[in-house]
Enzyme design. Structure first.
Site, mmCIF file in Angstrom:
data_model
loop_
_atom_site.group_PDB
_atom_site.id
_atom_site.type_symbol
_atom_site.label_atom_id
_atom_site.label_comp_id
_atom_site.label_asym_id
_atom_site.label_seq_id
_atom_site.Cartn_x
_atom_site.Cartn_y
_atom_site.Cartn_z
ATOM 1 N N GLU A 233 0.812 -1.217 0.000
ATOM 2 C CA GLU A 233 0.000 0.000 0.000
ATOM 3 C C GLU A 233 0.848 1.270 0.000
ATOM 4 O O GLU A 233 1.252 1.748 1.061
ATOM 5 C CB GLU A 233 -0.938 0.013 1.218
ATOM 6 C CG GLU A 233 -1.815 1.264 1.256
ATOM 7 C CD GLU A 233 -2.834 1.283 2.393
ATOM 8 O OE1 GLU A 233 -2.867 0.352 3.201
ATOM 9 O OE2 GLU A 233 -3.589 2.272 2.452
ATOM 10 N N LYS B 64 -2.382 -1.869 -3.259
ATOM 11 C CA LYS B 64 -3.441 -1.011 -2.707
ATOM 12 C C LYS B 64 -3.000 0.441 -2.851
ATOM 13 O O LYS B 64 -2.367 1.001 -1.959
ATOM 14 C CB LYS B 64 -3.675 -1.372 -1.236
ATOM 15 C CG LYS B 64 -4.679 -0.463 -0.525
ATOM 16 C CD LYS B 64 -5.180 -1.073 0.760
ATOM 17 C CE LYS B 64 -6.050 -0.091 1.536
ATOM 18 N NZ LYS B 64 -6.773 -0.717 2.632
#
Ligand code: 13P
Length: 337
Positions: A177, A219
């Site tokens: 992420e 992400k």
């Protein structure tokens, strides 16, 4: 590293128009959320709200995985069932946030570097034994005067890659992420430029660490205007620029991209995802891993009172269903209740 099982879990998570619920707010962050409904940050309140989301009947048609904070992975309901067992019994993968937060970076203290690599592999082995099958590490990149620096992007990308490798060695699918924050008055073009550079650097570092790309999920943020920018990109511009940015930086071996909502409203996050999936087939599945954009209305419906459970279930079910529709471009604002 068992490549086959990593690839299976990663692709399962984004199959059948399902996505992830990010319910891994740290205890202080959960305190901020509970304060919005005038509730105290007690273990019981944190548990009751999360339990309501997990036990929502049918949520598993739209949600394939839930990211948990460490406290929740071992937490039990008042009847003594582990919360993660509720998920497992519905075929929903439990995941675990493994980073130790973003801290001011040496040499550039207005920027942040995510910590948590020490002892990570051993922790991942323990989390696997407790039922976790995937993990999350969030790096944040701030746009501002003279920011981000190359050093900040590189250091965060390097830590993300080391984390991803440790996870895969312990049989957990890493969610990688890198979040370029919406905070600031920068233009959408500036967000594009920083996002592309960040994502490219992340994939360089993943390659350096020998991370197996079919066994990860990315992400990222969407490409959006800064929150305080007077000119806000419209829905189609956000969708087009985000897809363009990802095509320029994300290899096709990555099975899925699960966006964060990052401060977008619930409906904006759904509309943007839908617009991207309406653009046709992409090399990777495009799905969601939303925190606030899946929980906000449900939190207000619950309002700290278990007498409101039925409404909470209904509100959460609806939001999850809308995002699942957005995964195959079948969402429409007319479906909102
Ligand atoms: P938001 O969707 O609220 O940005 O949360 C997702 C997340 O997990 C951030 O790390």
């Amino acid at each position: 590293m068992n490549k086959e099982s990593l690839a299976k879990v990663a692709s399962d998570i984004v199959a059948s128009s399902r996505g992830i619920l990010a319910a891994d707010e740290s205890t202080p962050t959960m305190g901020k959320r509970l304060a919005l409904i005038g509730q105290e940050n007690t273990e019981e309140n944190r548990r009751d709200f999360r339990q309501a989301l997990f036990e929502t009947d049918g949520m598993e048609m739209f949600i394939s995985g839930v990211i948990l904070f460490e406290e929740t992975l071992e937490q039990k309901t008042s009847e003594g069932t582990r919360l993660s067992k509720i998920l497992e019994s519905k075929g929903v993968y439990p995941g675990i946030k493994v980073d130790k937060g973003a801290h001011p970076m040496d040499g550039s203290p207005s920027e942040k570097l995510t910590k948590g690599l020490e002892g990570l592999y051993e922790r991942c082995l323990d989390y696997y034994k407790l039922g976790a099958r995937f993990a999350k590490w969030r790096a944040v990149i701030t746009i501002g005067d003279d920011m981000p620096t190359d050093e900040c992007i590189r250091a965060n990308a390097s830590a993300l890659a080391k984390y991803a490798r440790a996870c895969q060695d312990a049989e957990l699918v890493p969610i990688v992420e890198p979040e370029v924050l919406m905070d600031g008055d920068h233009t959408i073009e500036r967000c594009y430029e920083v996002s592309e550079k960040t994502f490219k650097t992340v994939f360089e570092e993943l390659d350096n660490e020998g991370v197996y790309l079919p066994g990860i999920l990315l992400k990222p943020n969407m490409v959006v205007s800064g929150k305080d920018c007077p000119v806000q990109g419209d829905m189609n511009t956000v969708a087009e620029m985000t897809v363009k940015c990802l095509k320029a930086s994300v290899p096709a071996e990555v099975p899925g991209i699960v966006f964060l909502s990052g401060g977008q409203s619930e409906t904006e996050a759904t509309e943007h995802l839908n617009a991207m999936n309406m653009m046709g087939d992409h090399p990777w599945a495009l799905s969601f891993s939303y925190g606030r954009a899946l929980q906000q209305s449900a939190l207000h419906a619950w309002n700290g009172n278990n007498a409101n459970l039925e409404t909470t279930y209904a509100v959460f079910y609806h939001r999850a269903e809308m995002n699942s529709k957005a995964c195959h471009g079948e969402y429409s604002p007319s479906l909102e209740i």
